[in-house]
Write a protein that holds these residues in place. Sequence first.
Motif, short mmCIF file in Angstrom:
data_model
loop_
_atom_site.label_atom_id
_atom_site.label_comp_id
_atom_site.label_asym_id
_atom_site.label_seq_id
_atom_site.Cartn_x
_atom_site.Cartn_y
_atom_site.Cartn_z
N ALA A 110 -34.01 -2.73 -61.18
CA ALA A 110 -32.89 -1.79 -61.19
C ALA A 110 -33.39 -0.36 -61.03
O ALA A 110 -32.77 0.45 -60.34
N VAL A 111 -34.52 -0.05 -61.66
CA VAL A 111 -35.06 1.31 -61.61
C VAL A 111 -35.67 1.60 -60.24
O VAL A 111 -35.43 2.67 -59.65
N LEU A 115 -34.48 4.36 -57.43
CA LEU A 115 -35.34 5.36 -56.80
C LEU A 115 -35.25 5.28 -55.29
O LEU A 115 -35.11 6.30 -54.60
N TRP A 116 -35.35 4.08 -54.77
CA TRP A 116 -35.38 3.86 -53.33
C TRP A 116 -34.10 4.34 -52.65
O TRP A 116 -34.15 5.19 -51.76
N ALA A 129 -37.93 13.94 -56.80
CA ALA A 129 -38.01 12.63 -57.46
C ALA A 129 -39.40 12.03 -57.31
O ALA A 129 -39.98 11.52 -58.28
N PHE A 130 -39.96 12.07 -56.10
CA PHE A 130 -41.28 11.49 -55.87
C PHE A 130 -42.34 12.23 -56.69
O PHE A 130 -43.24 11.60 -57.27
N ALA A 131 -42.25 13.54 -56.72
CA ALA A 131 -43.21 14.32 -57.52
C ALA A 131 -43.11 13.96 -58.99
O ALA A 131 -44.13 13.79 -59.67
N GLU A 132 -41.88 13.81 -59.49
CA GLU A 132 -41.70 13.57 -60.92
C GLU A 132 -42.17 12.18 -61.34
O GLU A 132 -42.71 12.00 -62.44
N VAL A 133 -41.95 11.18 -60.50
CA VAL A 133 -42.31 9.81 -60.92
C VAL A 133 -43.73 9.42 -60.54
O VAL A 133 -44.26 8.45 -61.08
N LEU A 134 -44.38 10.19 -59.63
CA LEU A 134 -45.77 9.85 -59.29
C LEU A 134 -46.59 11.04 -58.81
O LEU A 134 -47.72 11.24 -59.28
N GLY A 135 -46.09 11.82 -57.88
CA GLY A 135 -46.91 12.86 -57.24
C GLY A 135 -47.59 13.79 -58.21
O GLY A 135 -48.77 14.13 -58.03
N ASN A 136 -46.88 14.20 -59.25
CA ASN A 136 -47.47 15.14 -60.22
C ASN A 136 -48.57 14.49 -61.06
O ASN A 136 -49.38 15.20 -61.67
N ASP A 137 -48.57 13.16 -61.13
CA ASP A 137 -49.49 12.44 -62.02
C ASP A 137 -50.59 11.68 -61.29
O ASP A 137 -51.42 11.04 -61.95
N ILE A 138 -50.59 11.68 -59.98
CA ILE A 138 -51.48 10.77 -59.26
C ILE A 138 -52.95 11.03 -59.58
O ILE A 138 -53.76 10.09 -59.68
N CYS A 159 -41.90 1.45 -53.11
CA CYS A 159 -40.53 1.80 -52.68
C CYS A 159 -40.45 3.19 -52.07
O CYS A 159 -39.36 3.74 -51.90
N SER A 160 -41.61 3.75 -51.70
CA SER A 160 -41.65 5.16 -51.24
C SER A 160 -41.41 5.32 -49.74
O SER A 160 -41.54 6.44 -49.23
#
Length: 250
Positions: A110-111, A115-116, A129-138, A159-160
Amino acid sequence: MERQAVETARRWLADQGVRQVRDGWVSDEKPGELLTAAQVAQSWAGDVFAEDLDTADQLRLAFGLLDLLDEYWVTCEIRFAHDGSEGSLPADVLWDGYRRRLEVDRDAEAVTYSLWVDWFEDHTTSATAFAEVLGNDIDRVVADPSEALLRRACRVLECSGPVRWPVKVPTYRIALRLPALHPALFRGLRASFHDVYGDLEPAAALTLLDQLDIPMNTQHRAELRHVLAAGHKNHYRSPGAWDDAVRACS
């Protein structure tokens, strides 16, 4: 699943006259009618944002309802509220809620679907959205890859596809440093070609593909390499290219 959030959502539903039974849900209004989790989500999830709570607590309650019901529609109501007349939802609570649920060791369909199709396909929100869920933490994921961070990274990469290439390629290149992310990165590249709104630059994508530590006989690897080498950006812009690749690689 966050137990406290789930129990808060369960109590809130009980206050609305909705309770869980062995095979589904029932409401006080129609006690003889068995409801599915999807029906509960569609009928009551939107009411969370009318509660006499501050917006952050409304959002936390909505995430608890998502954990309890595991229904995509709850994420739709979150997005509706974000786009509503009251203004955007608090970003820290919103994206922390997504990150936490991407990290849990349980199904997160569902999550990831939310996102997708709701955040990544919309180019007004996909970069944030991409930065918040991964880009900032990669960088942190690659440097110290806990199981939870790996789960989140893999789910986001897969799902990117719709995220604009210039937005996601720096994250893709950093992800390349960690072989554990290579299968998910491959699926992200494949989705970037196949998704209706998928986006990539063929030459740069081919360079990434050739650096992935995945088996040479990985399903669709050869076909993806073929279409990228031919300069194709998207399945729907070059509708015959994939079939040509299948014939060439068979």
